[in-house]
Design an enzyme around this catalytic site. Structure first.
Site, PDB file in Angstrom:
ATOM      1  N   GLY A 159       1.705   9.997  -6.831  1.00 34.47           N
ATOM      2  CA  GLY A 159       0.939   8.797  -7.130  1.00 34.47           C
ATOM      3  C   GLY A 159      -0.388   9.122  -7.771  1.00 34.47           C
TER       4      GLY A 159
ATOM      5  N   TYR B 176       5.506  -1.978   6.311  1.00 35.72           N
ATOM      6  CA  TYR B 176       4.440  -1.097   5.815  1.00 35.72           C
ATOM      7  C   TYR B 176       3.736  -0.401   6.979  1.00 35.72           C
ATOM      8  CZ  TYR B 176       0.102   0.452   3.630  1.00 35.72           C
ATOM      9  OH  TYR B 176      -0.953   1.218   3.210  1.00 35.72           O
TER      10      TYR B 176
ATOM     11  N   GLY C  37      -4.961   4.338  -9.552  1.00 30.08           N
ATOM     12  CA  GLY C  37      -5.689   4.063  -8.316  1.00 30.08           C
ATOM     13  C   GLY C  37      -6.389   5.270  -7.730  1.00 30.08           C
TER      14      GLY C  37
ATOM     15  N   GLY D 118      -5.100   7.904  -6.391  1.00 29.33           N
ATOM     16  CA  GLY D 118      -4.476   9.161  -6.796  1.00 29.33           C
ATOM     17  C   GLY D 118      -5.028   9.698  -8.095  1.00 29.33           C
TER      18      GLY D 118
ATOM     19  N   SER E 103      -2.784   4.957   7.317  1.00 31.41           N
ATOM     20  CA  SER E 103      -3.458   3.663   7.200  1.00 31.41           C
ATOM     21  C   SER E 103      -3.854   3.192   8.581  1.00 31.41           C
ATOM     22  CB  SER E 103      -2.532   2.627   6.553  1.00 31.41           C
ATOM     23  OG  SER E 103      -3.018   1.310   6.719  1.00 31.41           O
TER      24      SER E 103
END
Length: 327
Positions: free
Chosen positions: A44, A202, A48, A50, A177
């Protein structure tokens, strides 16, 4: 009307207070460490957070391999990083974490073409694009965020072990997260569709990431390879577009203002990739460039072992591959 204006004024004051607090407490990576001669992979790493991570590491002289499933985005990101840093040693490689075959092809290519791997930064992930099964029979969100990352990490461990040495361990960094704290331990049903709300899927995937690091850190003990989690906080990236394009754009903009920009969100991952002390611990959880405690249920050894065994079965890791990882 005066009551409405008063409520609006209070809302604005609260929003500005939150923004001020967040912006003054967002920690920054202060390491000046160079990475000349080192090789890093950033999944990724083409958009963003990454992209910011990959660009920073390229600035430090590393060979940077960015991976994503969108070839145009990957090619453009590679060009942007080279132009910004002057580092030509940047490579884009195709990787679709939603396909076990793609993960295996990517890993095989890395093992064939690279002679070292100093940092594997598992940054790629999705939010809530849909509740459906992949061709591998896994829930899409779970596979991209966890099972694909699980398989990729295991397949690259032999190269990480070859690179790591006493006092300078190779590093695996997984993006967790805060939502792992509200996830439910229900391993038997993790891959079901039409069973969870998408935000729950998620959260479950991020709980699995933390449990994975807990279990893998034990299995890698003494190998000169460490694995740690990073929690970037709430970051304004296009990941929110998967819920709703219009709403996603609003949430992205609001999150950048009130919480973190992608550059700010990248700081903890950079800290854990570069900081000397961060390279001396394994199985830890970092947020705002400091070590904190993950949720209690994410540190349960029994749960982590059950999840490990189920993950090995689902991604079809062979006994020979496990032996190569942990012999």
């Amino acid at each position: 009307m005066s009551v409405v204006l008063f409520i609006v004024l209070i809302a604005i004051i609260i929003a500005l207070s939150v923004a001020l607090y967040q912006k003054t407490t967002n920690a920054l990576c202060i390491s000046r460490r160079r990475l000349d001669g080192k090789t890093v992979i950033v999944t990724g790493g083409t958009a963003g957070m990454g992209l910011h991570i990959a660009t920073d590491l390229a600035h430090r002289g590393a060979r940077v391999i960015v991976a994503c499933p969108f070839e145009d985005e990957g090619t453009n990101a590679r060009k942007q990083i080279v132009e910004e840093t002057g580092n030509e040693n940047v490579v884009y490689k195709y990787l679709d974490l939603g396909s076990l075959q793609s993960v295996r092809q990517f890993a095989a290519d890395i093992l064939k073409t690279e002679d070292r791997l100093d940092v594997l930064l598992n940054n790629a992930g999705v939010l809530v694009p849909g509740d459906f099964l992949t061709s591998d029979g896994m829930n899409f969100i779970m596979q991209v965020n966890y099972y694909g990352t699980f398989l990729l990490t295991l397949l690259l461990i032999p190269l990480l072990k070859k690179t790591g040495k006493p006092g300078e361990a190779s590093r695996i960094i997984t993006t967790a997260s805060v939502t792992h704290r509200v996830a439910k331990i229900d391993i038997e049903h993790f891959n079901k569709t039409n069973y969870w709300k998408r935000y729950e899927i998620y959260s479950n995937s991020k709980l699995c990431i933390v449990l994975f690091a807990h279990e893998l850190s034990k299995r890698l003990k003494g190998s000169n390879v460490v694995i740690n989690n990073v929690d970037p906080g709430f970051v304004g990236t296009r990941i929110y577009d998967s819920a709703n394009k219009t709403l996603g754009s609003f949430v992205t903009s609001a999150t950048k203002i009130l919480f973190k920009t992608p550059w700010e969100g990248a700081q903890t991952a950079l800290h854990v990739a570069l900081d000397k002390k961060a390279g001396e611990v394994s199985g830890a959880y970092f947020m705002n460039c400091r070590r904190i405690q993950a949720a209690k249920h994410a540190c349960c050894a029994k749960t982590a072992k059950v999840l490990w065994d189920e993950s090995v079965r689902l991604v079809k890791v062979t006994e020979d591959e496990l032996e190569q990882c942990f012999k």
